[in-house]
Each structure stands twice: as C-alpha cells, then as structure tokens.
Motif scaffolding. Sequence first.
Motif, PDB file in Angstrom:
ATOM      1  N   SER A 295     -19.585 107.630  31.688  1.00  0.00           N
ATOM      2  CA  SER A 295     -18.912 107.138  32.904  1.00  0.00           C
ATOM      3  C   SER A 295     -18.210 108.290  33.614  1.00  0.00           C
ATOM      4  CB  SER A 295     -17.898 106.049  32.535  1.00  0.00           C
ATOM      5  OG  SER A 295     -18.522 104.980  31.860  1.00  0.00           O
TER       6      SER A 295
ATOM      7  N   LYS B  34     -18.451 107.004  26.251  1.00  0.00           N
ATOM      8  CA  LYS B  34     -17.595 106.423  27.288  1.00  0.00           C
ATOM      9  C   LYS B  34     -16.762 107.495  27.988  1.00  0.00           C
ATOM     10  CE  LYS B  34     -17.207 101.976  24.875  1.00  0.00           C
ATOM     11  NZ  LYS B  34     -16.275 100.939  24.345  1.00  0.00           N
TER      12      LYS B  34
ATOM     13  N   THR C 130     -15.229 109.896  30.650  1.00  0.00           N
ATOM     14  CA  THR C 130     -14.987 109.856  32.095  1.00  0.00           C
ATOM     15  C   THR C 130     -14.826 111.254  32.677  1.00  0.00           C
ATOM     16  OG1 THR C 130     -12.606 109.605  31.713  1.00  0.00           O
ATOM     17  CG2 THR C 130     -13.910 107.583  31.968  1.00  0.00           C
TER      18      THR C 130
END
Length: 393
Positions: free
Chosen positions: A379, A355, A357
Amino acid sequence: MGSKLSAPGGSSSVRSPSMEDIHTAYKQRNFSRARDLLREACEETESPQEKGQLLSISAAHGDLETVRFLLTEKRVELPVEPTDDNPAVVAAHFGHTEVVHELLESLSGPCSPQRLLNWMLALACQRGHLEVVKLLVLTHGADPENYAVRKNEFPVIVRLPLYAAIKSGNEDIALFLLRHGAYFCSYILLDSPDPSKRLLRKYFIEASALPSSYPGKTALCVKWSRLRLPWVDLDWLLDISCQITELDLSANCLPSLPSIIPWGLINLKKLNLSDNHLGELPCVQSSDEIICSRLLEIDISSNKLSHLPPGFLHLSKLQKLTASRNYLERLFEEENATNWIGLRKLQELDLADNKLTELPALFMHSFKSLSYLNVSRNSLKSFPDPWSCPLML
C-alpha cells in the motif's frame, strides 16, 4: 493394537477336530498336510464365518497358496472392518507381505477399506514389519498421518503410525513414514524426546567439510522442512551450533524459535524460515549477541511479521532477503535501528504481499548494492528518492 490377537494354534470361537489338525500341521511346518486338511474343512462347511476363519488361519501362517484358493475358488470375502481376526489384520500382524497384498487386492466394490488399511498400518508399525508398511503406503494408499480407529471409537495417540513406530523402537519404519507423509506432533516430541532428536539428527542433517579454520569439524546442512514441527528444542542444536552452515525450517508450525536461531549460529550462511507462524524472531539486546555474521541468504516469507527483525541490520554480508507474504507495516522499528552497519551488500530484497505504506530513506539509501527490489502488492504512497545503487527502476 486393541484386544489381543489370537496366535496360530490359540483359542478360537469355532473349533472342530479338523481345525485342531490344521493348526498342528502348520505348527509342524507340514504345509502340504495343512492345505489338504484346510480344503477338506472348507468343503464340509457352508458357514461364511467358518470359511472366514479358515482364511485367517492360512493368512496367519503366510500360506499364500491357500489364501488364493479360498479367495478365488471358494469366493471367501475379506471383511473391511479391522477386527482382530480379520485375515488382513492377522497377516499384517505376522508380517506376511505377499498375503497382505493378495487379500487387499481381492477387495472390490464401493466399500472403502481406509479404516482397515490404517489399522493394519499402525499394527505393522508397532510390530516392526517395514515391508508391510511400504506395501500399505505405496501400493494401497494407507495414510501415514491418520489414526487407526475402529467403528464408533475415538482416535488415540498410540494408534498413530509414527507414534507406534517410534515408541516400539522401529527407527527404519519411522524414517520411512516421515519421508512419505507423516509428521511430528507435540505428543510424539513430548513422549519420545530422545528418539525424536535422534531421528532429526541422524537422517535430516547432511555433512560436508568446514574450512581449515575449523580442523576436525564438518559443515552441517540441517534440513528440517515439511515436518510440521511445533517447536525446535535448543538441545537439538546446541552442541552442533558452530557447524551449521544451512538451516531449513520451512513449512513447519513454528510460532517461535530458540534464542540461538539465527543469532548464535556462527557459520550459518543460508536460513529458511518460510511458511511458519513466526510473529517475531528471538530478541537480542545488542549487536554483540549477533555472531551469525556469515549469513548470505534469509527467507522468512509467509509468516506473521509486522516488521523485520532489527538484528538483520547488523548482517554485513547478507545478499538476499525474502520477506514476502507477511504482515509488514514497517520495514524496521526505527527506534531500534541504532549503530547498525549491515545490509550494505544486500543485492535482492523481496517485500511483496505485505502492508507497507512507505519505504523509509533511512534504510533504503543504505542499501548500496541493491539490484533487485520487489514491493508489489503493498500500500505504498510514495517511493524514496533515487540513491546510489545498481537498482534499475
């Protein structure tokens, strides 16, 4: 297993003079007379119950010839309920492998013998009949991980095959089960800590020579993968910690680790912790507690990490790090990333299926030897500016 099994010559629900004579002949090892008497008794009765008992008697004494006669010529059917006087259960109790096979091969039709097989397996494990255990598992599909239960009964731990084997001291059977689908559970580890440790240490560790700087010591490759271990006891490793060069704990059920893993394993080169339930690794207060400086490869994929352990930043020789399929939201906790000199030799980094970023330049620009990077299925909103490393984008 359950109520007491009647031994040959013991009390029986069906008795006649010929039955007594059959028992006596078998006990005297006069198989020829026993067979003649048994066939005579079979001709005299029309009762399926009595014929079934004759089958049990011949099975108990390992009389394969008579068992075949009763099954094929007299069409005696083997019941599938695992009662104590079931001929197959009796044969398993006394360890008559060929008789067990003959009886099970006679089963046909839609009925499922799984409950019978599992009962026989637990019984053979308890009694120490390795060849029967092998036959049941490899040929007839008994499940080493299933409890032995009778109709309308609840599973109990003493009827789990591995538990039965370990508690009875049948180490060879326990090893076979572990290599064919059985797993450790918390009940086994708690009730039999010493036998469990002995099995793990004796059969799941491979040895080779350590460098000359450790005279008289052997390098140990610990292969405790796919055993569904719910924990690793510090006592299992403490006295051999300086000898472990490879540690494979993959595909277990570990939510945490003892403090010695990996930071206290001075000669560790390869570490595999994949496919567990780890949310973090043991915490270290300073780099002085990290002595596993020889680590070259770490696989911590398929766990529950939200960030990589800050201790990794002090592994100066690490070349390959696989951390895919976690819950990584940050690469490292930046506030904990102080005075670190590691990961300069990191060549392969797999962070796929997380996950993330961002990839902070603070860390990425320090990976001077990086040649492979996988950050797919994250992401990411941006990518660090190029830096001096062999990585080809």
